[in-house]
Design a protein around this motif. Sequence first.
Motif, PDB file in Angstrom:
ATOM      1  N   ALA A 177      -6.097  45.151 -23.448  1.00 53.91           N
ATOM      2  CA  ALA A 177      -5.549  44.534 -22.243  1.00 53.91           C
ATOM      3  C   ALA A 177      -5.714  43.037 -22.252  1.00 53.91           C
ATOM      4  CB  ALA A 177      -6.228  45.142 -21.011  1.00 53.91           C
ATOM      5  N   SER A 178      -6.790  42.533 -22.878  1.00 52.96           N
ATOM      6  CA  SER A 178      -7.047  41.097 -22.879  1.00 52.96           C
ATOM      7  C   SER A 178      -6.153  40.347 -23.842  1.00 52.96           C
ATOM      8  CB  SER A 178      -8.521  40.843 -23.230  1.00 52.96           C
ATOM      9  OG  SER A 178      -8.803  41.362 -24.516  1.00 52.96           O
ATOM     10  N   THR A 179      -5.518  41.046 -24.769  1.00 53.92           N
ATOM     11  CA  THR A 179      -4.693  40.362 -25.763  1.00 53.92           C
ATOM     12  C   THR A 179      -3.205  40.609 -25.564  1.00 53.92           C
ATOM     13  OG1 THR A 179      -4.884  42.216 -27.292  1.00 53.92           O
ATOM     14  CG2 THR A 179      -6.542  40.493 -27.461  1.00 53.92           C
ATOM     15  N   ALA A 180      -2.826  41.656 -24.828  1.00 53.28           N
ATOM     16  CA  ALA A 180      -1.413  41.944 -24.642  1.00 53.28           C
ATOM     17  C   ALA A 180      -0.781  40.885 -23.754  1.00 53.28           C
ATOM     18  CB  ALA A 180      -1.241  43.330 -24.019  1.00 53.28           C
ATOM     19  N   LEU A 181       0.528  40.737 -23.884  1.00 54.36           N
ATOM     20  CA  LEU A 181       1.257  39.819 -23.021  1.00 54.36           C
ATOM     21  C   LEU A 181       1.189  40.315 -21.582  1.00 54.36           C
ATOM     22  CD1 LEU A 181       4.405  39.212 -25.254  1.00 54.36           C
ATOM     23  CD2 LEU A 181       2.521  37.636 -24.852  1.00 54.36           C
ATOM     24  N   PRO A 182       1.264  39.411 -20.613  1.00 51.35           N
ATOM     25  CA  PRO A 182       1.116  39.820 -19.212  1.00 51.35           C
ATOM     26  C   PRO A 182       2.296  40.654 -18.733  1.00 51.35           C
ATOM     27  CG  PRO A 182       1.727  37.497 -19.362  1.00 51.35           C
ATOM     28  CD  PRO A 182       1.429  37.949 -20.756  1.00 51.35           C
ATOM     29  N   VAL A 183       2.033  41.459 -17.706  1.00 51.91           N
ATOM     30  CA  VAL A 183       3.053  42.265 -17.030  1.00 51.91           C
ATOM     31  C   VAL A 183       3.105  41.804 -15.580  1.00 51.91           C
ATOM     32  CG1 VAL A 183       3.764  44.575 -16.335  1.00 51.91           C
ATOM     33  CG2 VAL A 183       2.676  44.227 -18.561  1.00 51.91           C
TER      34      VAL A 183
ATOM     35  N   ARG B   7       9.696  30.017 -27.643  1.00 50.31           N
ATOM     36  CA  ARG B   7       8.848  28.857 -27.355  1.00 50.31           C
ATOM     37  C   ARG B   7       7.410  29.264 -27.019  1.00 50.31           C
ATOM     38  NH1 ARG B   7      11.814  24.173 -26.396  1.00 50.31           N
ATOM     39  NH2 ARG B   7      14.072  24.478 -26.299  1.00 50.31           N
ATOM     40  N   MET B   8       7.091  30.526 -27.246  1.00 54.21           N
ATOM     41  CA  MET B   8       5.763  31.032 -26.893  1.00 54.21           C
ATOM     42  C   MET B   8       4.678  30.313 -27.679  1.00 54.21           C
ATOM     43  SD  MET B   8       4.515  34.979 -27.134  1.00 54.21           S
ATOM     44  CE  MET B   8       5.978  35.503 -26.224  1.00 54.21           C
ATOM     45  N   ASP B   9       3.570  30.062 -26.995  1.00 50.78           N
ATOM     46  CA  ASP B   9       2.409  29.474 -27.645  1.00 50.78           C
ATOM     47  C   ASP B   9       2.013  30.372 -28.817  1.00 50.78           C
ATOM     48  OD1 ASP B   9      -0.148  28.651 -28.427  1.00 50.78           O
ATOM     49  OD2 ASP B   9      -0.704  28.060 -26.391  1.00 50.78           O
ATOM     50  N   PRO B  10       1.961  29.835 -30.028  1.00 52.25           N
ATOM     51  CA  PRO B  10       1.617  30.672 -31.189  1.00 52.25           C
ATOM     52  C   PRO B  10       0.285  31.395 -31.044  1.00 52.25           C
ATOM     53  CG  PRO B  10       2.492  28.558 -31.913  1.00 52.25           C
ATOM     54  CD  PRO B  10       2.300  28.467 -30.422  1.00 52.25           C
ATOM     55  N   ARG B  11      -0.657  30.806 -30.295  1.00 50.04           N
ATOM     56  CA  ARG B  11      -1.937  31.484 -30.106  1.00 50.04           C
ATOM     57  C   ARG B  11      -1.770  32.738 -29.263  1.00 50.04           C
ATOM     58  NH1 ARG B  11      -5.132  26.368 -27.862  1.00 50.04           N
ATOM     59  NH2 ARG B  11      -3.152  26.285 -26.733  1.00 50.04           N
ATOM     60  N   VAL B  12      -0.874  32.675 -28.262  1.00 47.60           N
ATOM     61  CA  VAL B  12      -0.589  33.854 -27.443  1.00 47.60           C
ATOM     62  C   VAL B  12       0.062  34.933 -28.303  1.00 47.60           C
ATOM     63  CG1 VAL B  12       0.720  34.722 -25.468  1.00 47.60           C
ATOM     64  CG2 VAL B  12      -0.380  32.475 -25.343  1.00 47.60           C
ATOM     65  N   LEU B  13       1.016  34.515 -29.147  1.00 49.60           N
ATOM     66  CA  LEU B  13       1.693  35.457 -30.035  1.00 49.60           C
ATOM     67  C   LEU B  13       0.718  36.079 -31.013  1.00 49.60           C
ATOM     68  CD1 LEU B  13       4.246  36.770 -31.153  1.00 49.60           C
ATOM     69  CD2 LEU B  13       4.629  34.716 -32.527  1.00 49.60           C
ATOM     70  N   GLU B  14      -0.204  35.281 -31.508  1.00 47.46           N
ATOM     71  CA  GLU B  14      -1.192  35.786 -32.473  1.00 47.46           C
ATOM     72  C   GLU B  14      -2.063  36.861 -31.838  1.00 47.46           C
ATOM     73  OE1 GLU B  14      -2.952  35.791 -36.274  1.00 47.46           O
ATOM     74  OE2 GLU B  14      -1.277  34.543 -35.611  1.00 47.46           O
TER      75      GLU B  14
ATOM     76  N   VAL C 248       8.857  35.834 -19.021  1.00 51.67           N
ATOM     77  CA  VAL C 248       9.519  34.691 -18.371  1.00 51.67           C
ATOM     78  C   VAL C 248       8.496  33.783 -17.696  1.00 51.67           C
ATOM     79  CG1 VAL C 248      11.086  34.042 -16.496  1.00 51.67           C
ATOM     80  CG2 VAL C 248      11.709  35.876 -18.068  1.00 51.67           C
ATOM     81  N   ASP C 249       7.458  34.397 -17.116  1.00 50.43           N
ATOM     82  CA  ASP C 249       6.462  33.630 -16.367  1.00 50.43           C
ATOM     83  C   ASP C 249       5.374  33.020 -17.232  1.00 50.43           C
ATOM     84  OD1 ASP C 249       7.704  34.004 -13.976  1.00 50.43           O
ATOM     85  OD2 ASP C 249       6.400  35.614 -13.273  1.00 50.43           O
ATOM     86  N   LEU C 250       5.436  33.238 -18.536  1.00 51.53           N
ATOM     87  CA  LEU C 250       4.450  32.574 -19.392  1.00 51.53           C
ATOM     88  C   LEU C 250       4.567  31.068 -19.206  1.00 51.53           C
ATOM     89  CD1 LEU C 250       4.708  34.578 -22.736  1.00 51.53           C
ATOM     90  CD2 LEU C 250       2.744  34.474 -21.208  1.00 51.53           C
ATOM     91  N   PRO C 251       3.458  30.383 -19.052  1.00 53.72           N
ATOM     92  CA  PRO C 251       3.539  28.939 -18.786  1.00 53.72           C
ATOM     93  C   PRO C 251       4.183  28.182 -19.936  1.00 53.72           C
ATOM     94  CG  PRO C 251       1.281  29.601 -19.316  1.00 53.72           C
ATOM     95  CD  PRO C 251       2.071  30.870 -19.158  1.00 53.72           C
TER      96      PRO C 251
END
Length: 613
Positions: free
Chosen positions: A8-14, A115-122, A326-329
């Motif tokens: 849950a801590s690493t998945a993309l937000p819902v 355009r996602m932050d690569p760290r978020v994608l990782e 969409v809401d990712l900063p």
Amino acid sequence: MSPTSPPASTALPVAAGRRSATVLWRTAAAHPTDLARALATTLLSSAGTVALPLLLGRAVDVVRAGDSLTPLVVQLSVVALLTALTTALARRDAERLGATVAADLRERVVERSLRMDPRVLERAGSGDVASRVTEDVELFTGSVQLGSNVLTALVTVLLSAVGFLTLDWRLALAFCVVFPVYAGSLRWYLPKAGPLYATERTVASARSQVVLQSLHGASTVHAYGMADLQGDRVAVASERTVGASRAALRTFARFSMSMNGAEAVGLSALLFTGFWLVRGDVVTVGAVTAAALLFHRLFGPLGTLLLSFDEVSRAAAALNRLVGVVDLPAGPATDPEVLARAPRRDVGLVVRGLRHSYSDGPDAVPVLRDVDLDVPAGTSLAVVGESGAGKTTLAALVGGVFPPSAGTVTLQGPDGAVDLTTLDAADVRDRVGVIAQESHVFTGTLREDLTLARPDATDEQVHAALAVVGADDWVAALPDGLDTRVGPGELPLSPARAQQLALARLVLRDPPVVVLDEATAEAGSAGARDLEQAALAVVRGRTALVVAHRLSQAAVCDRIAVVAQGRVEELGTHDELLARRGRYARLWDVWSQSAQPTLPAQPTQAPGAAAES
């Protein structure tokens, strides 16, 4: 937790349901003409649906009174015709609005994903992202017709309630008996449906992750005989997905069974109330007939609203995941004052105290440790080392692909300097171009593929860029030249030619700094020399950091940095490092023995001129 489910801590937000509804409404409101047309035609269609039973009820009273039916038949005919017309228009307009909204959301999701932050994608993993931009987008887009039907059904139910009130308030009250039954069913179903469908989407995402890992690592799977193991992992992930789907379907089946009972209760209450009202001479037989017909006509809309909760819940779960992306900063725009002093020409690189790890916390293992480098403007620095030394990470940090855990990468110009992390993605790409080992060929014409880097480029500029990287001859030999379609499903290109296109795109973009991360590694022995020459042509006149797979490419750079265990162990020119007889010299001896047949002649230019050779 399931081994294949992302933590849950690493998945993309819902996104929450309320937030998703807000985004959906704002997206629809951005198209006011389409929205107004869809609402107007839906209202007219629903009004006609309600009017027909009321007119038929009046016909019953007219027949009982012995009056002429002709005027009423004319009214019925006109209303039926208009209802049919507006129903068709309502469906068309609602589906058009839905398709437009779905397209807007799809574009926003894809744009934000790119355009996602690569760290978020990782942290999230490619499977979660791929699942959202493919399966979730398709699921939501496929619900467009469902949305049209739900909108029409909702308006019809609301107008029908008004229609019951025009007949008699007691008939309307009898009609309302059905709602507690529906409410009880929904109260039981909805708390279960949301989590069930959210779980279904999550395990589907985990399955995608396993499948993608298996496909991307196919060579490793075959090399180590892991086909059965990976097949078992895919089977387990698929079994969990099927199990989640079955749990959702079983719950929905129980919910749908309650709908038939609700309809029986509602119609019985309506007929019983009508009987006593007619017997008391309070309403006419025609009014009760109209009420019964109206309620019968509501079976379809009410069924659509209630039985569509299955598909609506799936679509809502998909929408929540899409809005979460969409809401990712977004990264902050470059401050105008910072941009004003950001150099565009004669740019050097200054790296100080660079550290990086791919995880957080006290147990994080640094991939780079306290790296300091200087690459003066117009010179080239090769980075060499064994696999896992940190070369690619260094190239990504210097190229602005993602920010470092600590330290700075500074663009140094004659009139000022700026930290690379203070620039947004577009401003970074204007100044630093990056080419990795594997380059993608996009589906479309060759011209479209190349001008992605510079949409306003003319054919003359495109041909000039191709000439710089030595690709003009084979492009000219293509049957349709720049109009030749390439990419998956079209004309296949060899890895060397695909990399030449990537280099040509970089020439079109024309950044003052280039980072080549083993950009010639994909070429076979036949194309290695040509691709190295193309890379040298791109480096010419620019500041360059070159992660060199072949040491012949490192040898012609102005200086060479040898990286080992995340640190720069040696730094100097090719001749200086050979004279030290250290790590680089050992690498050179091993490489030159294996590559002796194709080893290029040593450069004769003085250090500092290699980038202009």
